[in-house]
Motif scaffolding. Structure first.
Motif, PDB file in Angstrom:
ATOM      1  N   GLU A  24      26.060   4.407 -20.985  1.00 29.87           N
ATOM      2  CA  GLU A  24      25.430   3.184 -21.474  1.00 29.87           C
ATOM      3  C   GLU A  24      25.724   2.011 -20.528  1.00 29.87           C
ATOM      4  OE1 GLU A  24      25.160   0.548 -25.602  1.00 29.87           O
ATOM      5  OE2 GLU A  24      26.162   2.500 -25.567  1.00 29.87           O
ATOM      6  N   LEU A  27      23.697   2.457 -17.253  1.00 26.78           N
ATOM      7  CA  LEU A  27      22.287   2.111 -17.439  1.00 26.78           C
ATOM      8  C   LEU A  27      22.122   0.600 -17.572  1.00 26.78           C
ATOM      9  CD1 LEU A  27      21.181   4.958 -19.872  1.00 26.78           C
ATOM     10  CD2 LEU A  27      20.645   4.741 -17.449  1.00 26.78           C
ATOM     11  N   GLU A  31      19.891  -1.869 -15.133  1.00 23.92           N
ATOM     12  CA  GLU A  31      18.923  -2.824 -15.659  1.00 23.92           C
ATOM     13  C   GLU A  31      19.215  -4.240 -15.144  1.00 23.92           C
ATOM     14  OE1 GLU A  31      15.598  -4.062 -17.750  1.00 23.92           O
ATOM     15  OE2 GLU A  31      16.322  -2.003 -17.478  1.00 23.92           O
ATOM     16  N   LEU A  65      24.192  11.960 -15.677  1.00 23.34           N
ATOM     17  CA  LEU A  65      22.912  11.305 -15.370  1.00 23.34           C
ATOM     18  C   LEU A  65      22.105  12.126 -14.362  1.00 23.34           C
ATOM     19  CD1 LEU A  65      23.897   7.521 -15.115  1.00 23.34           C
ATOM     20  CD2 LEU A  65      22.654   8.661 -16.959  1.00 23.34           C
ATOM     21  N   VAL A  70      18.120  11.228 -13.981  1.00 28.61           N
ATOM     22  CA  VAL A  70      18.086   9.772 -13.837  1.00 28.61           C
ATOM     23  C   VAL A  70      18.490   9.363 -12.421  1.00 28.61           C
ATOM     24  CG1 VAL A  70      19.043   7.571 -14.672  1.00 28.61           C
ATOM     25  CG2 VAL A  70      18.542   9.427 -16.286  1.00 28.61           C
ATOM     26  N   LEU A  81      18.942   6.129  -7.483  1.00 33.79           N
ATOM     27  CA  LEU A  81      18.189   6.086  -8.736  1.00 33.79           C
ATOM     28  C   LEU A  81      16.862   6.821  -8.571  1.00 33.79           C
ATOM     29  CD1 LEU A  81      18.063   4.892 -11.623  1.00 33.79           C
ATOM     30  CD2 LEU A  81      16.837   2.945 -10.650  1.00 33.79           C
ATOM     31  N   ARG A  84      14.167   4.871 -14.051  1.00 32.70           N
ATOM     32  CA  ARG A  84      14.867   4.052 -15.036  1.00 32.70           C
ATOM     33  C   ARG A  84      14.584   4.614 -16.421  1.00 32.70           C
ATOM     34  NH1 ARG A  84      13.946  -2.160 -13.203  1.00 32.70           N
ATOM     35  NH2 ARG A  84      15.019  -2.478 -15.188  1.00 32.70           N
ATOM     36  N   SER A  86      15.748   4.684 -20.804  1.00 27.89           N
ATOM     37  CA  SER A  86      16.374   3.913 -21.875  1.00 27.89           C
ATOM     38  C   SER A  86      17.693   4.558 -22.278  1.00 27.89           C
ATOM     39  CB  SER A  86      15.448   3.829 -23.085  1.00 27.89           C
ATOM     40  OG  SER A  86      15.353   5.093 -23.722  1.00 27.89           O
ATOM     41  N   VAL A  87      18.609   3.734 -22.799  1.00 26.71           N
ATOM     42  CA  VAL A  87      19.899   4.249 -23.254  1.00 26.71           C
ATOM     43  C   VAL A  87      19.696   5.296 -24.348  1.00 26.71           C
ATOM     44  CG1 VAL A  87      22.044   3.655 -24.431  1.00 26.71           C
ATOM     45  CG2 VAL A  87      21.171   2.165 -22.639  1.00 26.71           C
ATOM     46  N   VAL A  90      18.512   8.707 -23.041  1.00 25.67           N
ATOM     47  CA  VAL A  90      19.532   9.406 -22.256  1.00 25.67           C
ATOM     48  C   VAL A  90      20.631   9.960 -23.157  1.00 25.67           C
ATOM     49  CG1 VAL A  90      21.348   9.110 -20.534  1.00 25.67           C
ATOM     50  CG2 VAL A  90      19.080   8.176 -20.117  1.00 25.67           C
TER      51      VAL A  90
END
Length: 233
Positions: A24, A27, A31, A65, A70, A81, A84, A86-87, A90
């Motif tokens: 979390e 990510l 962001e 990840l 990801v 990366l 992208r 979302s939490v 994932v």
């Protein structure tokens, strides 16, 4: 007085696992830093300091990840990366992956133990050469500071080929992506690449000696070793 039923006591919420918290945070960093696909994440040392965790713990979160697509962890370059995410998506993917682990181990124990035994009975000199080449490839990767994942994959492919069982080879191909997930996670643990390579050598020795029982036992021990993934416990 009202006869309404008393409200049920609230259950205790499960505490998020450390790797879920780390994922979390990672990510969130992606962001806030407005990273785009193709961008390089900071070096592991810098990330570990920012998050207040050990590099070993961070490395396993990065592998989680990587398994979900990801990021792409490239030896000598770092984590790049890929997209992208979302939490929520994932974390959901990680929990589903963790729940699959026992089934993956069960499938590997069923298939690969038998394949090792068959390889000991049916292997040719060419098969042995392929197995030895895979061991050398994994050793070279480890010597270069890498995890040895490619050599690991080559070894298991060589053992499967040496069994000369087309249907079982198809079954192994079917679970190949799931095995790759656990391979990445296992080899990310400190000392595991060297342990895995030594385990491979034991399997190869039994196959070379045409000892089917020893090959099966060595493969079973190997699967138990590499399936011990601390991150997913």
């Amino acid at each position: 007085m009202s006869d309404a039923a008393s409200p049920q006591p609230l259950g205790r919420l499960a505490r998020p696992r450390l790797y879920e918290q780390l994922v979390e945070q990672l990510l969130g960093y992606i962001e806030s830093a407005r990273l785009q696909p193709g961008d390089l994440l900071p070096a592991e040392r810098d990330l570990a300091e920012r998050l207040g965790v050990s590099r070993a713990t961070l490395a396993q979160a990065l592998v989680a990840l990587e398994v979900l697509g990801v990021i792409d962890v490239q030896h000598g370059t770092g984590a790049v990366l890929r997209h992208r995410a979302s939490v929520a998506s994932v974390i959901k993917g990680l929990r589903e992956h963790r729940s699959r682990l026992p089934d993956i181990v069960e499938a590997r124990s069923t298939l690969e133990v038998k394949l090792a035994a068959l390889a000991a009975e049916r292997r040719t000199d060419a098969d042995l050469a392929a197995i030895d080449a895979a061991l050398s490839a994994m050793q070279a990767e480890i010597d270069d500071g890498d995890r040895g994942a490619h050599g690991d994959e080559l070894f298991h492919q060589a053992v499967t080929a040496a069994a000369h069982s087309p249907v079982m080879a198809q079954l192994m191909a079917f679970i190949g992506e799931m095995v790759l997930e656990t391979r990445l996670e296992s080899l990310a643990q400190p000392g595991r690449p060297e342990q895995s390579l030594a385990s491979h050598r034991g399997i190869a020795d039994a196959i070379r000696a045409r000892d089917a029982a020893a090959a099966a036992a060595a493969m079973q021990r190997h699967i138990e070793l590499v399936s011990d993934v601390a991150l997913l416990k």
